[in-house]
Write a protein that holds these residues in place. Structure first.
Motif, mmCIF file in Angstrom:
data_model
loop_
_atom_site.group_PDB
_atom_site.id
_atom_site.type_symbol
_atom_site.label_atom_id
_atom_site.label_comp_id
_atom_site.label_asym_id
_atom_site.label_seq_id
_atom_site.Cartn_x
_atom_site.Cartn_y
_atom_site.Cartn_z
ATOM 1 N N ASP A 30 0.925 -1.254 -0.100
ATOM 2 C CA ASP A 30 -0.194 -0.079 -0.009
ATOM 3 C C ASP A 30 0.864 1.256 -0.049
ATOM 4 O O ASP A 30 0.459 2.174 -0.621
ATOM 5 C CB ASP A 30 -0.996 0.077 1.203
ATOM 6 N N ARG A 38 -6.640 3.678 5.151
ATOM 7 C CA ARG A 38 -6.722 2.737 6.098
ATOM 8 C C ARG A 38 -7.549 3.045 7.413
ATOM 9 O O ARG A 38 -7.550 4.121 7.740
ATOM 10 C CB ARG A 38 -5.075 2.656 6.892
ATOM 11 N N THR A 253 -8.467 -3.703 11.315
ATOM 12 C CA THR A 253 -8.074 -3.046 10.326
ATOM 13 C C THR A 253 -8.172 -3.108 8.804
ATOM 14 O O THR A 253 -7.868 -4.407 8.668
ATOM 15 C CB THR A 253 -6.615 -2.626 10.445
ATOM 16 N N TRP A 255 -7.443 -2.038 4.634
ATOM 17 C CA TRP A 255 -6.647 -1.136 3.715
ATOM 18 C C TRP A 255 -7.253 -1.064 2.089
ATOM 19 O O TRP A 255 -7.693 -2.177 1.801
ATOM 20 C CB TRP A 255 -5.155 -1.703 3.623
#
Length: 260
Positions: A30, A38, A253, A255
């Motif tokens: 990323d 994020r 989390t 992304w």
């Protein structure tokens, strides 16, 4: 001797790194994209929740911009922005920061290859210097009030036992000192990473970490009765925690690339 140490220590380091390889792969891929988002949401042991959203965009070799929005467990919100620019002529990373409290400051970071050091100065009067020398990392801090602190980290590898010992010595701005020691080894038979730590407060704790390749899960059990389990999917990491009292918490989390 030095070459032998690093070659041997590298084997253990690679084993340790394998535990976090999935997460690192996501973050690094990323970071090399034109931009990524994020988002992290967490639920604590007492049921309170918090959330943080970050948007990063930039161009390799030129600079980046990061916008962060957070919501704390008390419902309060905050925003932080960072603009970083790479100065090719002076070989420095210059950052302009607006903090969650709305205050602004700038920093400049420069790598000194000859002296193996990284030096950062801030417009608020603070500074940080990190040097590397024969397996020892020393970091010195000066806060905006002129008070200083240091932290030295050293590592050694025992070829006979296969144990990597990491020692951290710290001195705070108030003059207090402390030492933290961690011994890490890999059990080939059980395919587990074992750590034994004596903290700055003198308390001892050990942990055993295993990797479930089929389910892409890293599981850690702690000697105090707590545990941690992290699972990876494409663009997503879910972590669950259990403390020594049996209370649970979670963190998720995700992304996403802005150029997808």
């Amino acid at each position: 001797m030095r070459t032998k140490f690093f070659k041997s220590a590298l084997k253990v380091a690679l084993l340790c790194g394998a535990v976090m390889a999935l997460e690192s792969g996501v973050v690094l891929s990323d970071a090399h994209a034109k931009g990524f988002n994020r988002s992290t949401s967490a639920k604590g042991f007492k049921g309170k929740t918090a959330k943080a959203d970050h948007k990063v965009k930039g161009e390799k070799g030129k600079g980046y911009n990061r916008e962060s929005n957070v919501t704390g467990p008390n419902g309060k919100t905050g925003k932080k922005s960072v603009d970083g620019k790479w100065d090719k002529e002076n070989k420095t990373l210059d950052r302009s920061v607006t903090g969650y409290n709305g205050k602004q400051h700038t920093t400049q970071t420069k790598v000194d290859k000859e002296n193996k050091s990284i030096n950062t100065t801030s417009s608020n009067g603070g500074s940080k210097s990190t040097t590397f020398d024969n397996g020892t990392k020393t970091t010195s801090y000066t806060n905006k009030n002129g008070k200083t602190g240091t932290k030295t980290t050293t590592a050694s590898y025992d070829q006979e036992t296969g144990v990597v010992t990491t020692t951290r010595n710290a001195t705070g701005p108030n003059g207090q000192t402390g030492t933290k020691t961690t011994e890490t080894s890999y059990d080939k038979e059980n395919k587990s990473l074992n750590r034994s730590t004596t903290g700055y407060n003198g308390e001892e704790r050990s942990s055993t970490t295993t990797y479930d390749k089929e389910n892409k899960t890293v599981n850690t059990d702690y000697s105090n009765g707590g545990s941690r389990s992290a699972q990876w999917e494409k663009g997503k990491k879910t972590t669950s925690y259990t403390n020594k009292d049996g209370q649970t918490g979670t963190k998720e989390t995700t992304w996403t690339r802005q150029n997808d």
